[in-house]
Design a protein around this motif. Structure first.
Motif, PDB file in Angstrom:
ATOM      1  N   LEU A 199       0.847  -1.187   0.000  1.00 27.70           N
ATOM      2  CA  LEU A 199       0.000   0.000   0.000  1.00 27.70           C
ATOM      3  C   LEU A 199       0.881   1.235   0.000  1.00 27.70           C
ATOM      4  N   VAL A 200       0.546   2.189  -0.856  1.00 25.03           N
ATOM      5  CA  VAL A 200       1.333   3.418  -0.953  1.00 25.03           C
ATOM      6  C   VAL A 200       0.380   4.610  -1.037  1.00 25.03           C
ATOM      7  N   PRO A 201       0.544   5.597  -0.139  1.00 19.96           N
ATOM      8  CA  PRO A 201      -0.245   6.819  -0.294  1.00 19.96           C
ATOM      9  C   PRO A 201       0.145   7.507  -1.603  1.00 19.96           C
ATOM     10  N   VAL A 202      -0.807   8.184  -2.218  1.00 19.22           N
ATOM     11  CA  VAL A 202      -0.560   8.796  -3.521  1.00 19.22           C
ATOM     12  C   VAL A 202       0.634   9.754  -3.481  1.00 19.22           C
ATOM     13  N   ASP A 203       0.867  10.402  -2.342  1.00 17.69           N
ATOM     14  CA  ASP A 203       2.022  11.310  -2.206  1.00 17.69           C
ATOM     15  C   ASP A 203       3.354  10.596  -2.388  1.00 17.69           C
ATOM     16  N   GLU A 204       3.377   9.294  -2.101  1.00 17.87           N
ATOM     17  CA  GLU A 204       4.614   8.519  -2.168  1.00 17.87           C
ATOM     18  C   GLU A 204       4.614   7.522  -3.316  1.00 17.87           C
ATOM     19  N   ALA A 205       3.597   7.569  -4.161  1.00 16.67           N
ATOM     20  CA  ALA A 205       3.455   6.582  -5.229  1.00 16.67           C
ATOM     21  C   ALA A 205       4.508   6.772  -6.315  1.00 16.67           C
ATOM     22  N   PRO A 206       5.036   5.676  -6.826  1.00 19.33           N
ATOM     23  CA  PRO A 206       6.032   5.777  -7.898  1.00 19.33           C
ATOM     24  C   PRO A 206       5.389   6.284  -9.188  1.00 19.33           C
ATOM     25  N   THR A 207       6.187   6.969  -9.988  1.00 15.79           N
ATOM     26  CA  THR A 207       5.680   7.419 -11.287  1.00 15.79           C
ATOM     27  C   THR A 207       6.018   6.419 -12.377  1.00 15.79           C
ATOM     28  N   SER A 208       6.711   5.356 -12.005  1.00 19.33           N
ATOM     29  CA  SER A 208       6.993   4.247 -12.905  1.00 19.33           C
ATOM     30  C   SER A 208       6.652   2.961 -12.158  1.00 19.33           C
ATOM     31  N   ILE A 209       5.806   2.155 -12.750  1.00 21.30           N
ATOM     32  CA  ILE A 209       5.373   0.911 -12.109  1.00 21.30           C
ATOM     33  C   ILE A 209       6.299  -0.210 -12.560  1.00 21.30           C
ATOM     34  N   GLY A 210       6.965  -0.846 -11.602  1.00 21.46           N
ATOM     35  CA  GLY A 210       7.929  -1.897 -11.908  1.00 21.46           C
ATOM     36  C   GLY A 210       7.319  -3.081 -12.626  1.00 21.46           C
ATOM     37  N   ASP A 211       8.150  -3.779 -13.371  1.00 18.02           N
ATOM     38  CA  ASP A 211       7.708  -4.967 -14.105  1.00 18.02           C
ATOM     39  C   ASP A 211       7.272  -6.100 -13.180  1.00 18.02           C
ATOM     40  N   ASP A 212       7.698  -6.053 -11.900  1.00 21.16           N
ATOM     41  CA  ASP A 212       7.307  -7.094 -10.952  1.00 21.16           C
ATOM     42  C   ASP A 212       5.876  -6.903 -10.437  1.00 21.16           C
ATOM     43  N   VAL A 213       5.269  -5.745 -10.728  1.00 21.36           N
ATOM     44  CA  VAL A 213       3.889  -5.489 -10.326  1.00 21.36           C
ATOM     45  C   VAL A 213       2.973  -6.097 -11.378  1.00 21.36           C
ATOM     46  N   GLY A 214       2.119  -7.027 -10.935  1.00 19.90           N
ATOM     47  CA  GLY A 214       1.209  -7.706 -11.849  1.00 19.90           C
ATOM     48  C   GLY A 214      -0.219  -7.214 -11.754  1.00 19.90           C
ATOM     49  N   LEU A 215      -0.506  -6.407 -10.719  1.00 16.10           N
ATOM     50  CA  LEU A 215      -1.837  -5.832 -10.550  1.00 16.10           C
ATOM     51  C   LEU A 215      -1.680  -4.514  -9.825  1.00 16.10           C
ATOM     52  N   LEU A 216      -2.283  -3.477 -10.367  1.00 17.49           N
ATOM     53  CA  LEU A 216      -2.278  -2.149  -9.765  1.00 17.49           C
ATOM     54  C   LEU A 216      -3.705  -1.797  -9.370  1.00 17.49           C
ATOM     55  N   LEU A 217      -3.890  -1.463  -8.099  1.00 15.93           N
ATOM     56  CA  LEU A 217      -5.176  -0.967  -7.616  1.00 15.93           C
ATOM     57  C   LEU A 217      -5.009   0.512  -7.301  1.00 15.93           C
ATOM     58  N   VAL A 218      -5.978   1.311  -7.695  1.00 18.10           N
ATOM     59  CA  VAL A 218      -5.919   2.755  -7.515  1.00 18.10           C
ATOM     60  C   VAL A 218      -7.236   3.207  -6.899  1.00 18.10           C
ATOM     61  N   GLY A 219      -7.167   3.853  -5.721  1.00 18.61           N
ATOM     62  CA  GLY A 219      -8.395   4.257  -5.057  1.00 18.61           C
ATOM     63  C   GLY A 219      -8.321   5.618  -4.420  1.00 18.61           C
ATOM     64  N   GLY A 220      -9.469   6.270  -4.358  1.00 20.69           N
ATOM     65  CA  GLY A 220      -9.551   7.585  -3.738  1.00 20.69           C
ATOM     66  C   GLY A 220     -10.978   7.954  -3.411  1.00 20.69           C
ATOM     67  N   PRO A 221     -11.142   9.043  -2.683  1.00 18.85           N
ATOM     68  CA  PRO A 221     -12.483   9.498  -2.321  1.00 18.85           C
ATOM     69  C   PRO A 221     -13.155  10.221  -3.486  1.00 18.85           C
ATOM     70  N   THR A 222     -14.464  10.142  -3.536  1.00 19.55           N
ATOM     71  CA  THR A 222     -15.231  10.886  -4.527  1.00 19.55           C
ATOM     72  C   THR A 222     -15.540  12.256  -3.936  1.00 19.55           C
ATOM     73  N   HIS A 223     -15.070  13.291  -4.617  1.00 26.37           N
ATOM     74  CA  HIS A 223     -15.316  14.684  -4.213  1.00 26.37           C
ATOM     75  C   HIS A 223     -15.898  15.418  -5.399  1.00 26.37           C
ATOM     76  N   ALA A 224     -16.993  16.106  -5.202  1.00 20.74           N
ATOM     77  CA  ALA A 224     -17.611  16.886  -6.274  1.00 20.74           C
ATOM     78  C   ALA A 224     -17.808  16.021  -7.521  1.00 20.74           C
ATOM     79  N   PHE A 225     -18.300  14.791  -7.312  1.00 21.20           N
ATOM     80  CA  PHE A 225     -18.679  13.854  -8.374  1.00 21.20           C
ATOM     81  C   PHE A 225     -17.514  13.199  -9.116  1.00 21.20           C
ATOM     82  N   SER A 226     -16.270  13.344  -8.641  1.00 19.59           N
ATOM     83  CA  SER A 226     -15.117  12.809  -9.363  1.00 19.59           C
ATOM     84  C   SER A 226     -13.931  12.648  -8.412  1.00 19.59           C
TER      85      SER A 226
END
Length: 173
Positions: free
Chosen positions: A38-65
């Motif tokens: 688990l990585v907070p978005v502030d610390e998330a890599p801008t390049s996803i390593g080849d060893d990552v086989g599944l990426l989950l991305v989640g956040g709160p809905t604010h103002a419909f988005s």
């Protein structure tokens, strides 16, 4: 194969859901599944390593988005811990990896007929960015802007994580 969960959380609800999804993934772990990180978005890599086989991305809905600088500032005025950047800004900087399964999720206030979803917006933005296998996952309900998570939703998040682990084990995302 690793699972990376990038999440944005202002009041802690989305982080709690992300942690619970991770528990479900670990519990339903396929034999060849590596670590779940688990990585907070502030610390998330801008390049996803080849060893990552599944990426989950989640956040709160604010103002419909997904959040924006102004919605994060408004949330901070209500006691939230505002991130330097949100999912929207991270998606604009992350290097796309074609073929990588990406599944989004969000937290939302449970109001009947209220449109909009950070998960839907994130999946669309990720596909536009070049993540050709990005799909919308689940929405998890919170009682109010600051939470808490609605009763039963964390169990549903855990079950969804276990289901994702099964899908990964069978090569389906």
């Amino acid at each position: 194969m690793k699972v990376l969960i990038v999440h944005e959380s202002l009041f802690g609800n989305t982080r709690e859901v992300a942690e619970t999804i991770a528990e479900g993934l670990r519990h339903g772990r396929a034999p060849d599944m590596g670590e779940v990180t688990l990585v907070p978005v502030d610390e998330a890599p801008t390049s996803i390593g080849d060893d990552v086989g599944l990426l989950l991305v989640g956040g709160p809905t604010h103002a419909f988005s997904m959040t924006r600088p102004q919605t994060r500032q408004d949330a901070a005025a209500k006691g939230a811990t505002a991130a330097r950047q949100g999912l929207r800004e991270w998606i604009e900087t992350v290097t796309p990896r074609a073929g990588l399964p990406v599944v989004t999720f969000d937290t939302r206030i449970h109001v009947k007929m209220l449109p909009g979803s950070a998960a839907a917006a994130a999946a669309k933005a990720l596909r536009h960015r070049g993540f050709d296998r990005a799909e919308r996952g689940e929405s998890f309900w919170v009682q109010d802007t600051a939470g808490p998570v609605v009763e039963g939703e964390l169990e549903r998040a855990r079950e969804w994580g276990a289901e994702l682990a099964t899908r990964v084990a069978h090569g389906v995302s």
